[in-house]
Design an enzyme around this catalytic site. Structure first.
Site, PDB file in Angstrom:
ATOM      1  CG  ASP A  31      -2.070   0.974   1.071  1.00  0.00           C
ATOM      2  OD1 ASP A  31      -3.219   0.519   0.941  1.00  0.00           O
ATOM      3  OD2 ASP A  31      -1.820   2.204   1.058  1.00  0.00           O
ATOM      4  CG  ASN A  88     -12.445  -0.556   3.725  1.00  0.00           C
ATOM      5  OD1 ASN A  88     -12.807  -0.982   4.825  1.00  0.00           O
ATOM      6  ND2 ASN A  88     -11.284   0.045   3.558  1.00  0.00           N
ATOM      7  CD  GLN A  95     -14.859  -0.597  -2.756  1.00  0.00           C
ATOM      8  OE1 GLN A  95     -16.041  -0.788  -2.455  1.00  0.00           O
ATOM      9  NE2 GLN A  95     -14.249  -1.268  -3.719  1.00  0.00           N
ATOM     10  CG  HIS A 101      -8.755  -2.986  -2.428  1.00  0.00           C
ATOM     11  ND1 HIS A 101      -9.763  -2.382  -3.139  1.00  0.00           N
ATOM     12  CD2 HIS A 101      -8.559  -2.215  -1.322  1.00  0.00           C
ATOM     13  CE1 HIS A 101     -10.161  -1.293  -2.495  1.00  0.00           C
ATOM     14  NE2 HIS A 101      -9.445  -1.173  -1.374  1.00  0.00           N
ATOM     15  CG  HIS A 103      -6.771  -2.711   3.090  1.00  0.00           C
ATOM     16  ND1 HIS A 103      -6.051  -1.554   2.922  1.00  0.00           N
ATOM     17  CD2 HIS A 103      -7.978  -2.470   2.516  1.00  0.00           C
ATOM     18  CE1 HIS A 103      -6.785  -0.651   2.282  1.00  0.00           C
ATOM     19  NE2 HIS A 103      -7.965  -1.187   2.026  1.00  0.00           N
TER      20      HIS A 103
HETATM   21  P1  5GP Z   1      -9.766   1.499   0.245  1.00  0.00           P
HETATM   22  O1  5GP Z   1      -9.884   2.787   0.974  1.00  0.00           O
HETATM   23  O2  5GP Z   1     -10.427   1.547  -1.124  1.00  0.00           O
HETATM   24  O3  5GP Z   1     -10.176   0.298   1.025  1.00  0.00           O
HETATM   25  O4  5GP Z   1      -8.215   1.284   0.022  1.00  0.00           O
HETATM   26  C1  5GP Z   1      -7.502   1.764  -1.060  1.00  0.00           C
HETATM   27  C2  5GP Z   1      -6.044   1.672  -0.686  1.00  0.00           C
HETATM   28  O5  5GP Z   1      -5.289   1.830  -1.869  1.00  0.00           O
HETATM   29  C3  5GP Z   1      -5.582   2.759   0.287  1.00  0.00           C
HETATM   30  O6  5GP Z   1      -5.034   2.153   1.448  1.00  0.00           O
HETATM   31  C4  5GP Z   1      -4.543   3.543  -0.505  1.00  0.00           C
HETATM   32  O7  5GP Z   1      -3.452   3.959   0.275  1.00  0.00           O
HETATM   33  C5  5GP Z   1      -4.133   2.552  -1.579  1.00  0.00           C
HETATM   34  N1  5GP Z   1      -3.716   3.182  -2.824  1.00  0.00           N
HETATM   35  C6  5GP Z   1      -4.369   4.167  -3.504  1.00  0.00           C
HETATM   36  N2  5GP Z   1      -3.706   4.493  -4.621  1.00  0.00           N
HETATM   37  C7  5GP Z   1      -2.612   3.683  -4.664  1.00  0.00           C
HETATM   38  C8  5GP Z   1      -1.530   3.567  -5.585  1.00  0.00           C
HETATM   39  O8  5GP Z   1      -1.431   4.259  -6.606  1.00  0.00           O
HETATM   40  N3  5GP Z   1      -0.572   2.636  -5.305  1.00  0.00           N
HETATM   41  C9  5GP Z   1      -0.638   1.842  -4.187  1.00  0.00           C
HETATM   42  N4  5GP Z   1       0.351   0.960  -4.018  1.00  0.00           N
HETATM   43  N5  5GP Z   1      -1.648   1.933  -3.295  1.00  0.00           N
HETATM   44  C10 5GP Z   1      -2.614   2.854  -3.524  1.00  0.00           C
END
Ligand code: 5GP
Length: 115
Positions: A31, A88, A95, A101, A103
């Site tokens: 992440d 999420n 999300q 995805h 985590h």
């Molecule tokens: P969500 O909030 O959708 O459950 O999680 C999305 C996750 O993707 C977040 O923890 C965020 O830091 C990660 N993320 C967003 N953009 C990128 C990216 O360009 N590269 C990587 N490696 N992680 C990302």
């Protein structure tokens, strides 16, 4: 056609990521904003927007994702100390990327309150 998500761009190697594991079906990468010493994401290459869009036919794929989680948790040294697996789904869960995805977060205690 709708805009590619950031994770689809990572799958297609259009933007870089710190990739930990890849096969024909799944990808795992760190992440970009880690919430703990170990924080990586495991995603299917298939474009599934969220848990809401998982189909019965995806059962083997989801099983495979958990095999990858298990392997990487071991490789990253958190299998024994423990880790959290979170996905999420939707707005109330915050999300932000509409590509399924998981985590995987570990390397510190997640006890709340801390201490
Ligand atoms: P969500 O909030 O959708 O459950 O999680 C999305 C996750 O993707 C977040 O923890 C965020 O830091 C990660 N993320 C967003 N953009 C990128 C990216 O360009 N590269 C990587 N490696 N992680 C990302």
């Amino acid at each position: 056609m709708s805009e590619k998500t950031i994770f689809k761009k990572i799958i297609d190697k259009e933007i870089p990521a710190s990739i930990l594991y890849e096969d024909d079906f799944c990808l795992a990468f760190r992440d970009v904003m880690p919430q703990a010493p170990v924080h990586f994401l495991v995603i299917p290459k298939k474009e599934i927007a969220s848990v809401n869009e998982i189909d019965e036919a995806d059962a083997a794929l989801i099983g495979r994702i958990f095999s990858v989680i298990r392997k990487l948790a071991k490789d990253e040294g958190i299998a024994e100390s423990g880790y959290r697996v979170v996905t999420n789904c939707g707005a109330d869960a915050c999300q932000t990327v509409p590509h399924l995805h998981y985590h995987v977060i570990g390397g510190r205690s997640m006890a709340w309150p801390p201490g």
